[in-house]
Each structure stands twice: as C-alpha cells, then as structure tokens.
Design a protein around this motif. Sequence first.
Motif, PDB file in Angstrom:
ATOM      1  N   PHE A 248       0.860  -1.191   0.000  1.00  0.00           N
ATOM      2  CA  PHE A 248       0.000   0.000   0.000  1.00  0.00           C
ATOM      3  C   PHE A 248       0.892   1.236   0.000  1.00  0.00           C
ATOM      4  O   PHE A 248       0.943   1.995   0.977  1.00  0.00           O
ATOM      5  CB  PHE A 248      -0.942  -0.029   1.195  1.00  0.00           C
TER       6      PHE A 248
ATOM      7  N   LYS B  37      -1.809   6.159  -3.102  1.00  0.00           N
ATOM      8  CA  LYS B  37      -2.824   6.528  -2.124  1.00  0.00           C
ATOM      9  C   LYS B  37      -2.510   7.901  -1.580  1.00  0.00           C
ATOM     10  O   LYS B  37      -1.371   8.365  -1.760  1.00  0.00           O
ATOM     11  CB  LYS B  37      -2.867   5.479  -0.993  1.00  0.00           C
ATOM     12  N   HIS B  38      -3.426   8.568  -0.945  1.00  0.00           N
ATOM     13  CA  HIS B  38      -4.812   8.232  -0.717  1.00  0.00           C
ATOM     14  C   HIS B  38      -5.611   9.161  -1.606  1.00  0.00           C
ATOM     15  O   HIS B  38      -5.449  10.379  -1.497  1.00  0.00           O
ATOM     16  CB  HIS B  38      -5.199   8.420   0.747  1.00  0.00           C
TER      17      HIS B  38
ATOM     18  N   TRP C  69       5.316   3.162  10.442  1.00  0.00           N
ATOM     19  CA  TRP C  69       5.026   2.064   9.494  1.00  0.00           C
ATOM     20  C   TRP C  69       6.227   1.149   9.261  1.00  0.00           C
ATOM     21  O   TRP C  69       6.731   1.053   8.135  1.00  0.00           O
ATOM     22  CB  TRP C  69       4.606   2.606   8.121  1.00  0.00           C
TER      23      TRP C  69
END
Length: 745
Positions: free
Chosen positions: A148, A201-202, A416
């Motif tokens: 992602f 993203k986003h 993350w």
Amino acid sequence: MNPKQLIKLLSLSTVILFAACAQTGSEIETRIDALLAQMTLEEKIGQMNQLSYDVSAGADLAQQIRIGRVGSLLNIVDPEALNELQRVAVEESRLGIPLVVGRDVIHGFRTIFPIPIGQAATFNPELIEQGAAIAAREARSAGVHWTFAPMLDISRDQRWGRLAEGFGEDPVLGAAMGSAMVRGYQGSSLADPGSIAACVKHFVAYGAAEGGRDYNSTNVPPHLMRNVYLVPFKAAIDAGAATLMTSFNENDGIPGTGNKALVRDMLRDEWGWDGMVVSDWASVTEMIAHGFAADPKEAAMKAANAGVDMEMVSGSYLEFLPELIKEGKISQEYIDNSVRNILRLKFRLGLFDNPYTDTSTPSPLYAPEHLEAARETATQSAVLLKNNGVLPLEGIRSLAVVGPMADAPHDQLGTWIFDGKKDRTITPLAALRDAYNGQINIIHESGVEYSRDRSTAGIASAVAAARRADVVVAFVGEESILSGEAHSLANPELQGAQKELIAQLAKTSKPLVIVVMAGRPLTVGDELAAADAMLYSFHPGTMGGPALVDLLFGAVSPSGRLPMTFAKEVGQIPIYYNHNNTGRPFQGTETMIDDIPREAGQTSLGNTSYYLDAGVESLFPFGYGLTYTTFEYSNLALSSEKIAMNGSLEVTATLTNTGKRQATEVVQLYIRDVAGSLTRPVKELKDFKRVTLAAGASTEVNFTLTTDQLAFYGLDMVRHAEPGEFRLWVGPDSAKGLETGFTLE
Ligand code: NOJ
C-alpha cells in the motif's frame, strides 16, 4: 554496486526466470473473460472482499476462502501460513482463483529505509527506485504481493503526522519520487519474484486535512486539485501503478471512497486506467459517520457506484451487493468491471501460474547490498541546516553524545515499520563506538530518556558530559510514534524536556551540534539559535547511525535538501513556497508589532499581507540545504528569449565548487507564469539535478524546459500552457537563484 546496476540486475533476473510466464495483455483479457463467464454473482462479490489476517485468522477463514467469499488478505507475512490458505483458494475453491496479499511496506520491509519524507530530501529518484526494488524483493520473499505505497499526498501542513509517509509539498518532486517508487516496486514485470504491485494513495487530497488533524475534512477546489494534488497521482499512474487506494477524508462534502466524479469518471473514463481500486481500511462504512450514507447498505452502494473495486475489511460489499443488484441500484456491468480489475491484478502478478511463495530460496532479508543501499539513502536524506564551521568533526579527542535519539533503535526506524526489527538497527551511538572506539573518548549521557520525557533529572549529567568533551552532539527529535497515521500535533516542536536539555547544553559554551531525527519539519528556531551546527535527519531507518556518523565526520558531505518548508512558528502554517500571490504581497520592510505606536489610527493604506509578530518568512525554504563546500552559480542562459507553443527551451548555468571539498549540489529550476487565466504560484519547481563536483571544479548544468512543463488546468479546465511572460530561476533552493525570463508565444 550503483543504483542503476542493482536495478538492472534485479530486472535481469525477471527476464531469465519469468520469460516463460510472461503473458500479453490480450492473453490476460481472454483468460479474464473465460473465468468471469464461469463465476456466480456470489463468487464475483467474494473477489471484491478483502480481510485482514490479524483480525480474521482462524478456522473459519479457510472455509470462507474455500467457498469463494475472500478475494484478498492483508497483513499476513508468514509464508507457510499463507501458502496453506493459498492452497485452499487454488485447490479447494470452485474456480481456484488465488488470493492476492497486501501489506503496508512503506519504506522497506525488513531493511528499513528513511521515511518517505526523508527519501524525498535526497532529490534522487534513481536511489528511491532502488530502495523500492529492494523492499519489493524482501516483501515478496515473505509472501507479500502488493504494497500500500507510495503515499502521494501533497502536504502543506507540518502538523499532519502522515506527512512522514509522503514526499512533501511539491507536486513535481512528489511526481518524480512517486513514479520512481512505482517503478522500483513493480520492476519490469509484476510476475517477477522480486516485484510487488504498488498502490498509490490516498485518493485524494488526504494531505490537505484541515488544521493538519488526521482524517479531517479537506476543501480542495477543482483547479487546485488538478494542478497540485492530482499531479503525483497522474505521474504514478502513467508510470504503471497497478492499484490505487481511496482516501478517508471527505473533500467538499464527498468522501474519497464515494467520489464517482474522481474515481469512475476521471480515473477510468478520462485517464483510461485499467488498474484496481481498493478502499482504505473500513472507509466504505466510515461514510456513515461522514453523513454521506445512512447505513452500510447505502455505503456499499455509493462506493461500488463510485468505482471502488475492493472493500478493505468492512464487509458491506459481501453483505449488501447481492440485494443492491437485485434492486437495480448497482449494475451487473459495474460488478463485472470491478472483478475484471481484480482478476487482472492477479494475472499480472502471475498468481494463477505461480500462486505459492517459494520458501526454499535463500532469504534476501537484510542482504548486505540492501543494508548498503539503506545507508546510502539515509546519507543522502539528511539536510545540513546550519554550520558555523564545527562540522565536519576533525581532530577531536572527546565527544559528548547526548539526547534521546542517540541510541533509540526503534524510534529511528520511523512510522510504518511492521516488519523492521529494532535489534538490526544501528544507532548513531553504536556506529560512533564502532568507528571511533579507542580514537575518541565517547561519553554518552542521554539527558532525556525519550522524546516526550518531561523529566529534567538527567540533564545535569548530560551537561557534565558536555563539559568534559571537546564537542557535544545532541541527538534530539521525535519518537516514531509521534508521527504517522492518526498522530498529528498541534505544536510540532521538540517535546518533553528536550528544549531544556538544549538550552542547558548551550550554556556550557562547548561547540554544540544538534542532530534532529524526526517524522516532520519541527519548529526548531530556538535550538537553531543555540546550535553551532544542525543536521536534520527525518527518521533514517536501519542504517541511520552509520550514515549520520559518515556525515558528521565528513566521510561524505551532506546533500539532502528540504522537501518541505520549515515554519518559524506553528501559527504560520500552512506555509509553502509555491503559494499564489496576494494583491498586496509582503515587501520585507513592514512595521512589526513592536514598531507600532500606541493608539495608532486604523489604516490599510500601504499595508501588505503578513503577520505582525512573525512576518511571512519561513525558517527555511523548500529546497534548502547546506554542505561542506560552497557552490556558486553563474552564466544563466536560455537558448532563446521566446518559446513557441509545443516547443522547448534549453536552460544552462555554470556551477562552480568554490570550497575545499567535493560535494553534491541539487541544482533546482523554478519558473513563474506571470499572468494567467488563473493566478499562478509565485514559484514552481520544474526540474532538478544532483551534481557532484570536486573542490574547485566547474561544470555546465543543462535543462530542457518544454511547454508541457508550463501547462496547467486554466479557467477552461483544459490543461495547456498559456502565452505570456515567464520568469525563470536556476539556484540552490526556492528562495535563491539566478533569474531570467522568457516569453511563450
Ligand atoms: C489505513 C491507512 O490509511 C492506509 O494507508 C493503510 O494502507 C491501511 N490502513 C492498511 O493498513
């Protein structure tokens, strides 16, 4: 091995190993058609459902997969467990459709690279591509097919915690870095065992959260959306990004996950993109809290109609799409298209031919060349903000190492890092001891234990250590948990007793070097005034320690540049270099608060746009960064003073290293479109180049500027360049440079 060689090697292995499996687009479409023709409605909707392994693991998960109710999993990184679930999907489900597995691999899998905002500071897309290729190789070895990332949200707000995951405030830099990451993750074929699918993203404008508070509403109007916020997305899609994630925020009343105009109409119909769209985590059903859907059924309807192909975890597609179709509220065609997009991703990843993760090959995790690349990226990502000559450290016999980030192996990894290991992190203290043990007396006293620690009890020992040393290096900043998702700050400054620590160290009059390791640009004006030198390292990852030590001791000269403006005061935010002008721009000679006479009469005559107490200047402009030499710019020249529509301009300037060391300069090209059908920013970055020069050397730097680079969506909402006068600068940052101009005819 340099970045290019490594990328070549990684993609060569693609060709050798997977030439046999390569399928053309039309072969894939034929296989999709054949499969789709056999699928029941329930099986189609099952493909549109993504579950999180950490929440849904258990005996029932295998059964759900067996009966075709799961198309994808996220957060499974145990290849054995995954292979077993994949076996159920491939061998026990009716049509044998493999699962696709996603994971947040944001700045490395095991080998952690600097956080993306730090990667942006390298201004080196090739290096970023290499890092993403390494992350892909490590992740795919653990069964991850799909990351992602990259996060392409432009942010102009230093309070927003998630800016750590993005590339800063500039659309051109964001586009260059974002597409480099896409190329790195995806390689030359998604079916390569070293490739994973990227997810941009986003979508969209999530970084414009009001007040910098995460998840908050945004209000980005259509022109700004096209000219700034969508620019990196378009570039990354053009670079081949396989998937896209819709955002949590609502923009101008429409949540990203329900925005048909942007997803279906623009992304699909206008841009012609055939990738796969996934929602963010429960962002389908979160449209209820937004007040955009009354219940999960309406939320499912709005998301599916908007063009969201796969729902991440909230399950409303599985539950409500069948009846929504029966009721005619969603067309069968929309469902088929979504399933096509999902199957296309699986085919492109080669999962139908190669569903399992090979656990027999040697693990690439923490391979030496991966660590070397992470070190190089950390080195290039640090930005020297101030230096009165104390750096590089030379001839010192003792060094006081203080501050909470000197030896914080978890925190220097940044946000993350689900799969990074703190016991593999090399901290600055460890690197110093490793490199200089026996040569320099290293006295370590943290003074403040962790960044939020308010206790001042340890400061006296740190001050005592400083007094015994030739030089003090204070490693301050933010723990990793102070930035990232849901971690915004109203006051992005040094937390806890760190400010006090610096104030007390400054009183010792020992040369004070401050190294900031943080997830965002902090307001560090006081610390800057106290310091003899400041090196700013956004959380630098696994190899941050050796990289910083190399920079401090001059083995390498700093070459990072700021990807975001640094504010002097939080009240100046949003502050960014590429703003539009006011009708009364700041002149630099305005009356400040203390200069106003008492009982002064109200007047607006001659007044301009600024803050009485802070002016408008930033602490540091976008693009700023020093090094251990000085560079001079001269002889700016254009191939012509006029440029024809669809033509181009050669821009040249001479760059000279006027100092005593070899170093790298990031040469930046900016323009200003003086008058347009819409007001244009006061400056816009159009190109940049890293140029390394030996001491005393000189070179000509060339850029080609095309009219396409001058284009924007004007009043007519069509993207084209507008005739008229342009200013142009070539220089070291967004505030300085040689200036000239040209006319577009
Ligand atoms: C929510 C985050 O907004 C998104 O960026 C992330 O990829 C997903 N959770 C999955 O973890």
